[in-house]
Write a protein that holds these residues in place. Structure first.
Motif, PDB file in Angstrom:
ATOM      1  N   GLN A 183       0.833  -1.216   0.000  1.00  0.00           N
ATOM      2  CA  GLN A 183       0.000   0.000   0.000  1.00  0.00           C
ATOM      3  C   GLN A 183       0.863   1.260   0.000  1.00  0.00           C
ATOM      4  N   ASN A 184       2.010   1.192   0.697  1.00  0.00           N
ATOM      5  CA  ASN A 184       2.898   2.368   0.724  1.00  0.00           C
ATOM      6  C   ASN A 184       3.449   2.694  -0.658  1.00  0.00           C
TER       7      ASN A 184
ATOM      8  N   ARG B 145      -8.865   8.524  -7.100  1.00  0.00           N
ATOM      9  CA  ARG B 145      -9.856   8.773  -6.055  1.00  0.00           C
ATOM     10  C   ARG B 145      -9.890   7.707  -4.966  1.00  0.00           C
ATOM     11  N   LEU B 146      -9.006   6.724  -5.085  1.00  0.00           N
ATOM     12  CA  LEU B 146      -8.951   5.677  -4.054  1.00  0.00           C
ATOM     13  C   LEU B 146      -7.714   5.865  -3.188  1.00  0.00           C
ATOM     14  N   ARG B 147      -7.869   5.499  -1.923  1.00  0.00           N
ATOM     15  CA  ARG B 147      -6.731   5.490  -1.002  1.00  0.00           C
ATOM     16  C   ARG B 147      -5.880   4.229  -1.246  1.00  0.00           C
ATOM     17  N   ILE B 148      -6.553   3.133  -1.597  1.00  0.00           N
ATOM     18  CA  ILE B 148      -5.856   1.856  -1.789  1.00  0.00           C
ATOM     19  C   ILE B 148      -5.389   1.724  -3.248  1.00  0.00           C
ATOM     20  N   PRO B 149      -4.370   0.889  -3.496  1.00  0.00           N
ATOM     21  CA  PRO B 149      -3.866   0.760  -4.873  1.00  0.00           C
ATOM     22  C   PRO B 149      -4.832   0.033  -5.816  1.00  0.00           C
ATOM     23  N   THR B 150      -4.805   0.460  -7.074  1.00  0.00           N
ATOM     24  CA  THR B 150      -5.497  -0.286  -8.130  1.00  0.00           C
ATOM     25  C   THR B 150      -4.439  -1.070  -8.899  1.00  0.00           C
TER      26      THR B 150
END
Ligand code: KIV
Length: 278
Positions: A9-10, A195-200
């Motif tokens: 995620q980082n 627009r997402l905090r998490i990775p796509t």
């Protein structure tokens, strides 16, 4: 040590692209892992590319578990994700949790679940709130091929892209640590990823996704029943395998295999005893 979900995620925050490949067997998983891929996915694509079924819906938990165990024995560095196969998560919470835990016990660090129906989102929430990390999967979702009606690009206009974003936000809120975006226009991939905090993780989702995943047999050039537009083929393993098998056959047929170095031999005295045997 395998990469943690936090580390993956980082990478999004750091702007490092996340690399993901599928693997289904011990030796392929080992080489892919050594090559430094961030995540390895035991995808249900194995139904087609490794088992020769027509559809990913043809594989169940029993078969998935064999492959997850094999890959897990090889993976030391990457985060290992296992697909939850058809009919393993479209069940009540208890059964879904049982199946997810079997995949984790087989060696996966997380599971991947396709779709975002209310029912699926509730099951994902139950898993993530009880310690099972989940990667979502939106856009073209192969397990729903019978409802989608073929391999079709999803999110093809602004309205449908906004719908996809809403689905992705629901998965993020349900606790998914990342989301695969399959077969969406690159602008839609960008719109959603921003627009997402998490990775796509894109597969046919364009270069603005936070990472990319491909089916390893596609990049190796090993599976030839179907060639997705979005897959880049880096080698033609099928030709290599074909040529090696052909060379083996002609060496055997012409008496060129095995040679002395490829054989075991008796001591001289023992050979004489055999020669004098009547
Ligand atoms: O099954 C699979 O390999 C997958 C990837 C294509 C993302 O779900």
């Amino acid at each position: 040590m395998r990469k943690s979900i936090q580390k993956i995620q980082n990478y999004k925050k750091e702007g490092k692209k996340i690399t993901v490949l599928t693997a289904y067997d011990y030796s392929t998983a080992k080489y892919i892992d050594n090559a430094g891929v961030d995540m390895i996915l035991v995808g249900d694509s194995l139904a087609q590319v490794a088992l020769g079924y027509d559809s990913t819906t043809d594989i169940g938990m029993d078969e998935m578990l064999v492959f997850v165990r094999a890959v897990s024995r090889a993976v030391e560095n990457a985060l290992l994700v296992a697909d939850m196969p058809f009919m393993s998560f479209q069940l009540d919470k208890v059964e879904t949790m049982k199946n997810a835990c079997e995949l984790i016990k087989a060696g996966a660090n997380a599971v991947k679940i396709e779709g975002s129906s209310d029912f699926t989102v509730e099951n994902i929430k139950h898993l993530t709130q009880n310690g099972v990390p989940v990667m979502g999967h939106l856009g073209f979702t192969p397990l729903s091929i019978n409802t989608i009606g073929g391999h079709k690009v999803q999110g093809k206009d602004a309205d449908r892209t906004i719908e996809l974003l809403k689905d992705a936000l629901r998965l993020q809120n349900a606790g998914c640590f990342a989301i695969v975006l399959e077969m969406v226009p690159l602008q839609s991939g960008q719109f959603i990823s921003q627009r997402l905090r998490i990775p796509t993780i894109g597969i046919g989702g364009g270069r603005f996704c936070d990472g990319q995943v491909l089916v390893s047999d596609d990049i190796f050039g090993k599976y030839d029943r179907f060639k997705p537009k979005f897959a880049r083929q880096y080698s033609s393993l099928k030709d290599i395998i074909f040529n090696v098998a052909k060379a083996f056959c002609s060496d055997v047929e012409e008496g060129n295999f095995p040679n002395v170095n490829e054989s075991f031999t008796l001591e001289i005295g023992e050979i004489e005893k055999l020669e004098n045997y009547r």
